[in-house]
Design a protein around this motif. Structure first.
Motif, PDB file in Angstrom:
ATOM      1  N   PHE A 147       4.273  -6.743  -4.516  1.00  0.00           N
ATOM      2  CA  PHE A 147       3.844  -5.960  -3.360  1.00  0.00           C
ATOM      3  C   PHE A 147       3.718  -6.846  -2.119  1.00  0.00           C
ATOM      4  CE2 PHE A 147       0.330  -3.421  -1.204  1.00  0.00           C
ATOM      5  CZ  PHE A 147       1.216  -2.483  -0.688  1.00  0.00           C
ATOM      6  N   LYS A 148       3.173  -8.037  -2.269  1.00  0.00           N
ATOM      7  CA  LYS A 148       3.072  -8.960  -1.131  1.00  0.00           C
ATOM      8  C   LYS A 148       4.446  -9.357  -0.613  1.00  0.00           C
ATOM      9  CE  LYS A 148      -1.350 -11.104  -2.338  1.00  0.00           C
ATOM     10  NZ  LYS A 148      -2.018 -12.389  -2.703  1.00  0.00           N
ATOM     11  N   ALA A 149       5.366  -9.595  -1.530  1.00  0.00           N
ATOM     12  CA  ALA A 149       6.722  -9.958  -1.110  1.00  0.00           C
ATOM     13  C   ALA A 149       7.387  -8.813  -0.357  1.00  0.00           C
ATOM     14  CB  ALA A 149       7.553 -10.341  -2.332  1.00  0.00           C
ATOM     15  N   TYR A 150       7.144  -7.575  -0.803  1.00  0.00           N
ATOM     16  CA  TYR A 150       7.715  -6.427  -0.102  1.00  0.00           C
ATOM     17  C   TYR A 150       7.109  -6.292   1.299  1.00  0.00           C
ATOM     18  CZ  TYR A 150       8.762  -1.635   1.179  1.00  0.00           C
ATOM     19  OH  TYR A 150       9.181  -0.519   1.857  1.00  0.00           O
ATOM     20  N   ILE A 195      -5.796  -7.073  -1.612  1.00  0.00           N
ATOM     21  CA  ILE A 195      -4.884  -6.923  -2.753  1.00  0.00           C
ATOM     22  C   ILE A 195      -5.323  -7.812  -3.911  1.00  0.00           C
ATOM     23  CG2 ILE A 195      -2.506  -7.271  -3.516  1.00  0.00           C
ATOM     24  CD1 ILE A 195      -1.607  -6.558  -0.690  1.00  0.00           C
ATOM     25  N   ASP A 196      -5.697  -9.044  -3.599  1.00  0.00           N
ATOM     26  CA  ASP A 196      -6.106  -9.968  -4.661  1.00  0.00           C
ATOM     27  C   ASP A 196      -7.414  -9.548  -5.329  1.00  0.00           C
ATOM     28  OD1 ASP A 196      -3.889 -11.565  -4.220  1.00  0.00           O
ATOM     29  OD2 ASP A 196      -4.930 -12.845  -2.761  1.00  0.00           O
ATOM     30  N   SER A 197      -8.288  -8.872  -4.585  1.00  0.00           N
ATOM     31  CA  SER A 197      -9.585  -8.481  -5.146  1.00  0.00           C
ATOM     32  C   SER A 197      -9.539  -7.171  -5.923  1.00  0.00           C
ATOM     33  CB  SER A 197     -10.619  -8.360  -4.021  1.00  0.00           C
ATOM     34  OG  SER A 197     -10.233  -7.365  -3.082  1.00  0.00           O
ATOM     35  N   THR A 198      -8.394  -6.490  -5.945  1.00  0.00           N
ATOM     36  CA  THR A 198      -8.254  -5.243  -6.702  1.00  0.00           C
ATOM     37  C   THR A 198      -7.965  -5.571  -8.158  1.00  0.00           C
ATOM     38  OG1 THR A 198      -7.384  -4.168  -4.713  1.00  0.00           O
ATOM     39  CG2 THR A 198      -7.079  -3.029  -6.813  1.00  0.00           C
ATOM     40  N   ILE A 207      -4.915  -3.907  10.628  1.00  0.00           N
ATOM     41  CA  ILE A 207      -5.625  -4.770   9.701  1.00  0.00           C
ATOM     42  C   ILE A 207      -4.964  -6.138   9.719  1.00  0.00           C
ATOM     43  CG2 ILE A 207      -4.237  -3.960   7.751  1.00  0.00           C
ATOM     44  CD1 ILE A 207      -6.629  -4.470   5.936  1.00  0.00           C
ATOM     45  N   LEU A 208      -5.748  -7.167   9.720  1.00  0.00           N
ATOM     46  CA  LEU A 208      -5.196  -8.515   9.662  1.00  0.00           C
ATOM     47  C   LEU A 208      -4.495  -8.727   8.322  1.00  0.00           C
ATOM     48  CD1 LEU A 208      -8.136 -10.594  11.189  1.00  0.00           C
ATOM     49  CD2 LEU A 208      -6.054  -9.829  12.341  1.00  0.00           C
ATOM     50  N   PHE A 209      -3.362  -9.412   8.362  1.00  0.00           N
ATOM     51  CA  PHE A 209      -2.612  -9.624   7.127  1.00  0.00           C
ATOM     52  C   PHE A 209      -3.417 -10.454   6.137  1.00  0.00           C
ATOM     53  CE2 PHE A 209       1.760  -8.493   6.088  1.00  0.00           C
ATOM     54  CZ  PHE A 209       1.867  -9.028   4.813  1.00  0.00           C
ATOM     55  N   SER A 210      -4.236 -11.363   6.627  1.00  0.00           N
ATOM     56  CA  SER A 210      -5.080 -12.160   5.739  1.00  0.00           C
ATOM     57  C   SER A 210      -6.101 -11.288   5.022  1.00  0.00           C
ATOM     58  CB  SER A 210      -5.783 -13.259   6.529  1.00  0.00           C
ATOM     59  OG  SER A 210      -6.561 -12.718   7.586  1.00  0.00           O
ATOM     60  N   ASP A 211      -6.659 -10.292   5.731  1.00  0.00           N
ATOM     61  CA  ASP A 211      -7.598  -9.368   5.097  1.00  0.00           C
ATOM     62  C   ASP A 211      -6.894  -8.482   4.081  1.00  0.00           C
ATOM     63  OD1 ASP A 211      -9.666 -10.381   6.608  1.00  0.00           O
ATOM     64  OD2 ASP A 211      -9.483  -8.857   8.182  1.00  0.00           O
ATOM     65  N   LEU A 212      -5.655  -8.098   4.382  1.00  0.00           N
ATOM     66  CA  LEU A 212      -4.906  -7.274   3.441  1.00  0.00           C
ATOM     67  C   LEU A 212      -4.591  -8.060   2.171  1.00  0.00           C
ATOM     68  CD1 LEU A 212      -3.483  -4.647   2.761  1.00  0.00           C
ATOM     69  CD2 LEU A 212      -1.491  -5.442   4.038  1.00  0.00           C
TER      70      LEU A 212
END
Length: 396
Positions: free
Chosen positions: A180-183, A166-169, A157-162
């Motif tokens: 979570f993004k920092a991890y 995450i932002d849309s959840t 999965i592209l990191f941009s899509d991930l």
């Protein structure tokens, strides 16, 4: 009154005079239209299945149609954009509710691409593996692996899509998203997540949202994955928490004999939880990264691959020209259009609409080329040159 008077002047049966050779012909305008359209069984009987043996002049090394594909990122974008066929503009056989269901299903499907699918588009599978590892270390893509699901369980999965996912959840708080993004940025290639790496609240929230899966005795526990059975995996891999091999190893009277913590949830039950998702059992120490909706993706791919191999099995040698196999996947719509044109010329009508085919009813318009490439990557079929009827497809 005599019998002769009742029957008329003559009781003899007179033969009809012989008709001319063209007397039985009926003009098309006088023919009655067909009262009913043929059933699915009748249509299946009419299919002219290919039973001949095809000439084999070598395998096709790469199935890419677009010659501009040069790297893994381009292949991922190409696969995502060509996964589904466009919606029929007219005479699709679907009402507005069904159209909305199809579009919503496509929208909610996670933007995952299997590694084996990418390898079918590019000429060197080993180069794809090396490039994927380099892009993962650089933070451009993320590898998500679902254990015991075969080749379709190894996805990118592209990191941009991930990040967008995450932002849309909505159930994830802002702090949890940032943590979570920092991890993920600190650990670009890891698959497992220790509970101490994030706070208890973040871990539980991410588990409920579907971004983490729990492992009990080496088996995945998550609703989006537990209801998907990979029919292409090895027999020794088709085990669950409640399998006899697992339960027999546990001490008598322990929780392991019942399948362990989360066994009910892994079997497809709710596990007694409330809210947006199940609570993470306290005994779990090993977690793995996941993508929400991965179970729906695996179910779609597995059923599509199974249907494609079934269509090939209708031929005597389990092989067919690519054009004929495409026609079967599309529900013989192209051949039906020719039949409809012939019937309309006779004043009849009986046809199949796209929305009535399995391609749209079960697979939401999944593209034939996409499924064929996935099947080649999974090792289920192979594509070869025939030099007479185009490319051939053979089941392995």
């Amino acid at each position: 009154m005599s019998l002769r008077s009742l029957l008329g002047r003559s009781s003899r049966v007179k033969k009809a005079p012989p008709k001319s050779p063209g007397a039985n012909r009926v003009s098309p305008s006088k023919r009655r239209p067909a009262a009913t359209k043929p059933t699915n069984n009748e249509q299946d009987d009419e299919d002219d299945f290919f039973d001949g043996k095809l000439d084999d002049y070598g395998l096709v090394k790469a199935l890419a149609v677009d010659m501009n594909l040069r790297d893994t990122v381009q292949a991922i974008q190409y696969i995502r954009s060509h996964m589904f066929t466009p919606m029929p503009q007219q005479a699709g056989g679907m009402n507005s509710t069904r159209i909305a269901d199809v579009l919503n299903y496509r929208e909610k499907l996670p933007p995952l691409v299997t590694i084996s699918h990418i390898q079918t588009l590019l000429s060197s599978p080993s180069a794809v593996e090396r490039e994927a590892a380099e892009l993962a270390q650089s933070g451009f893509i993320r590898k998500i692996v679902v254990a015991r699901r075969g080749d379709i369980g190894e996805t990118l999965i592209l990191f941009s899509d991930l990040d967008t996912l995450i932002d849309s959840t909505s159930i994830l708080p802002k702090t949890t998203r940032e943590n979570f993004k920092a991890y993920l940025q600190r650990t670009p290639s890891t698959q497992s997540v220790h509970r101490s790496a994030l706070s208890e609240y973040d871990v539980d929230t991410l588990f409920q949202a579907g971004f983490l899966t729990a492992h009990h005795l080496g088996f995945v526990t998550h609703s989006s994955l537990s209801d998907t059975v990979n029919t292409f995996s090895r027999p020794e891999d088709r085990m669950s928490l409640v399998s006899l091999e697992t339960v027999s190893r546990q001490p008598t009277g322990s929780l392991g004999t019942m399948g362990g913590a989360g066994a009910v949830y892994a079997a497809g039950g709710s596990g007694g939880g409330h809210g947006p998702g199940p609570s993470l059992p306290a005994s779990v120490t090993e977690l793995r990264l996941a993508i929400p909706g991965n179970g729906a993706f695996l179910k779609l791919v597995s059923s599509a691959l199974g249907h494609l191999t079934t269509l090939l099995g209708k031929s005597r040698y389990r092989e067919a020209p690519e054009g004929l196999l495409r026609d079967r996947w599309d529900g013989a719509i192209v051949r039906e259009e020719v039949r409809q044109a012939t019937r309309r010329s006779r004043g009849e009508f009986a046809g199949i609409l796209p929305g009535q085919t399995r391609k749209w009813k079960q697979f939401y318009g999944l593209s034939f080329d996409w499924v064929l490439q996935e099947a080649v990557g999974s090792g289920l079929v192979e594509v070869f040159e025939t030099r007479s009827v185009g490319r051939g497809v053979r089941a392995l």
